[in-house]
Motif scaffolding. Sequence first.
Motif, PDB file in Angstrom:
ATOM      1  N   THR A 190      17.674  76.116  34.970  1.00 42.47           N
ATOM      2  CA  THR A 190      17.961  77.420  35.474  1.00 42.47           C
ATOM      3  C   THR A 190      19.665  77.529  35.497  1.00 42.47           C
ATOM      4  N   VAL A 191      20.345  78.432  35.337  1.00 44.85           N
ATOM      5  CA  VAL A 191      21.783  78.487  35.202  1.00 44.85           C
ATOM      6  C   VAL A 191      22.219  79.948  35.457  1.00 44.85           C
ATOM      7  N   TYR A 192      23.382  80.061  36.295  1.00 42.64           N
ATOM      8  CA  TYR A 192      24.216  81.067  36.461  1.00 42.64           C
ATOM      9  C   TYR A 192      24.897  81.571  34.975  1.00 42.64           C
ATOM     10  N   SER A 193      24.856  82.919  34.817  1.00 45.68           N
ATOM     11  CA  SER A 193      25.049  83.201  33.449  1.00 45.68           C
ATOM     12  C   SER A 193      25.852  84.414  33.320  1.00 45.68           C
ATOM     13  N   TRP A 227      20.724  85.148  36.770  1.00 42.87           N
ATOM     14  CA  TRP A 227      20.262  84.125  36.850  1.00 42.87           C
ATOM     15  C   TRP A 227      19.125  84.032  35.572  1.00 42.87           C
ATOM     16  N   ALA A 228      19.537  82.880  34.859  1.00 46.85           N
ATOM     17  CA  ALA A 228      18.854  82.624  33.670  1.00 46.85           C
ATOM     18  C   ALA A 228      17.897  81.540  33.769  1.00 46.85           C
ATOM     19  N   GLN A 229      16.543  81.514  33.292  1.00 51.28           N
ATOM     20  CA  GLN A 229      15.702  80.443  33.158  1.00 51.28           C
ATOM     21  C   GLN A 229      15.564  80.395  31.555  1.00 51.28           C
ATOM     22  N   ASP A 289      16.095  88.788  39.764  1.00 58.04           N
ATOM     23  CA  ASP A 289      15.210  88.981  40.896  1.00 58.04           C
ATOM     24  C   ASP A 289      14.924  87.977  41.931  1.00 58.04           C
ATOM     25  N   ARG A 290      14.516  86.603  41.380  1.00 60.59           N
ATOM     26  CA  ARG A 290      14.149  85.538  42.322  1.00 60.59           C
ATOM     27  C   ARG A 290      15.275  85.164  43.170  1.00 60.59           C
ATOM     28  N   LEU A 291      16.573  85.170  42.369  1.00 63.81           N
ATOM     29  CA  LEU A 291      17.912  84.590  42.894  1.00 63.81           C
ATOM     30  C   LEU A 291      18.293  85.472  44.323  1.00 63.81           C
ATOM     31  N   ILE A 330      25.305  88.446  45.579  1.00 65.08           N
ATOM     32  CA  ILE A 330      24.222  89.771  45.440  1.00 65.08           C
ATOM     33  C   ILE A 330      25.012  90.565  44.841  1.00 65.08           C
ATOM     34  N   GLY A 331      26.312  90.982  45.157  1.00 62.68           N
ATOM     35  CA  GLY A 331      27.152  92.077  44.577  1.00 62.68           C
ATOM     36  C   GLY A 331      27.253  91.788  43.061  1.00 62.68           C
ATOM     37  N   TYR A 332      27.605  90.401  42.889  1.00 65.71           N
ATOM     38  CA  TYR A 332      27.713  90.236  41.422  1.00 65.71           C
ATOM     39  C   TYR A 332      26.367  90.719  40.446  1.00 65.71           C
ATOM     40  N   ILE A 333      25.266  90.220  41.100  1.00 64.94           N
ATOM     41  CA  ILE A 333      24.046  90.317  40.547  1.00 64.94           C
ATOM     42  C   ILE A 333      23.766  92.055  40.383  1.00 64.94           C
ATOM     43  N   ASN A 334      24.310  92.880  41.558  1.00 67.47           N
ATOM     44  CA  ASN A 334      23.763  94.247  41.268  1.00 67.47           C
ATOM     45  C   ASN A 334      24.831  94.943  40.420  1.00 67.47           C
ATOM     46  N   GLU A 335      25.863  94.254  40.286  1.00 65.08           N
ATOM     47  CA  GLU A 335      26.898  95.035  39.248  1.00 65.08           C
ATOM     48  C   GLU A 335      26.653  94.430  37.862  1.00 65.08           C
TER      49      GLU A 335
END
Length: 426
Positions: free
Chosen positions: A319-322, A418-420, A368-370, A408-413
């Motif tokens: 898993t990695v932040y992308s 988050w990659a698997q 979504d999991r993150l 959470i803001g970065y994900i929404n934007e």
Amino acid sequence: MTTTTTVDSELANILYDRLHLHSSDAHIAVVGDEAFAICDKKYHNVSHSDTVGGLSSYEHCDAILAANVLNDHDLYKDNSRLNSLIRSLLHRLLDGGFAVVSGTVEDGQAVARLTHFFDVFRSDGEHDTTIGFEFIEARNLSTEVQQHQNWLRMVWVLRRTQFESHHEKTFRDFLDNHQYKGSCVDAYEWIFGPGFISPGGAKENLHYLEKLQINSNQRMLDIGVGIGGSAMQVAQTYGAEVVGIDLSSNMIAVALDRAQKVKNTKVSFVITDVLKVEFAAASFDFVYSRDCIHHIPDSKKLFGRIYQWLKPHGKVMITVYSQGPGVLSEKFKNYVKEFQYNFHTLQEYTTILKGIGFGVVAVDDVSDRLKATLQNEIDKFEQQKDEFISKFSEEKYNVELTGWHSKIGYINEKNLVWAQIYAVKS
Ligand code: SAM
């Protein structure tokens, strides 16, 4: 392949097998009788001493093997003695020469302290140069883990090198003194759960492990193992063997102390950079990594190495932040810069893995999991605010809570995804 029966033979074999010092004419200085006897059979030019002080008459060595010198706990607790040990090793070596230094230390903290000293020590060399050690690794001696259930007998492998200046920093130093300072590691573990420095702790980790169908005869490499929770979970749940590597000495310090308590000989640890460490080709059934590889500057090199280390049909789970498809905000760019992250898009990861030759490659968005996990962790922060503040500080509480909301803001934007990554070597 040399058979390893004793700790000293394992040490001596590091020169030949890991450092590829194959020239029988190499000049090797050895502290320790047994290690000397073994080296003397392989090399023509081996000098021996009972103590490091006794090495003073040797110069221009290709390698120094200092077996057990770190058994002297007073030595590594005393800055000036430690500095003079390191200086003495450095000045006896040729540029590019190796120091292999071992000992049984008191605890994980001692391992972190020694690693830090070896990594940052600088000295004046000849002709106005600055010399120091390139830190290659600090690892468990597998003989010692297997035969004596001892994770605190370690070996440090260092290479004499020239630096630009006395102040040149290393990435290990950056990690250990910034994101993964000792107090930060404790706070992260409080948030994520025992043994883990990644969202969702043990439960989330099991979700990824379950996809691998691990059995007890298999071997896993965990890259960026942190404080060792996943390695221990794999060893305890599936009985598989795990080698955990991490560049942060603060992380491995905790992992070693816990291994020493639990005494599961299926786990061992190495402080090292995944881009430098050496493993034999085809030595792992699985390469696993949770939320680490966005720290790694060269992803092609990383996956090339992973491919080599995997057995045929071996599997990768990461898993990695992308980087997401959204327009990147200044705030997000600053976040990436502050932590020196190296983000890729999912498509870039797919291209890299396919280019290297992996058969099956699936890179999925699991943001979504993150997001759900981060929200649970925010709830925990708020419900147990007083406990967090009493253990750490109000300032830390505010910094971490803000950080969680920002993610959470970065994900929404759609800046952060988050990659698997799941891949299989053909
Ligand atoms: N995987 C662990 C877990 O889930 O608890 C730790 C995750 S933590 C977010 C990321 C880890 O990657 C840190 O412990 C860090 O020191 C490690 N790391 C960063 N760069 C590394 C490198 N070049 N080689 C090995 N480990 C590295």
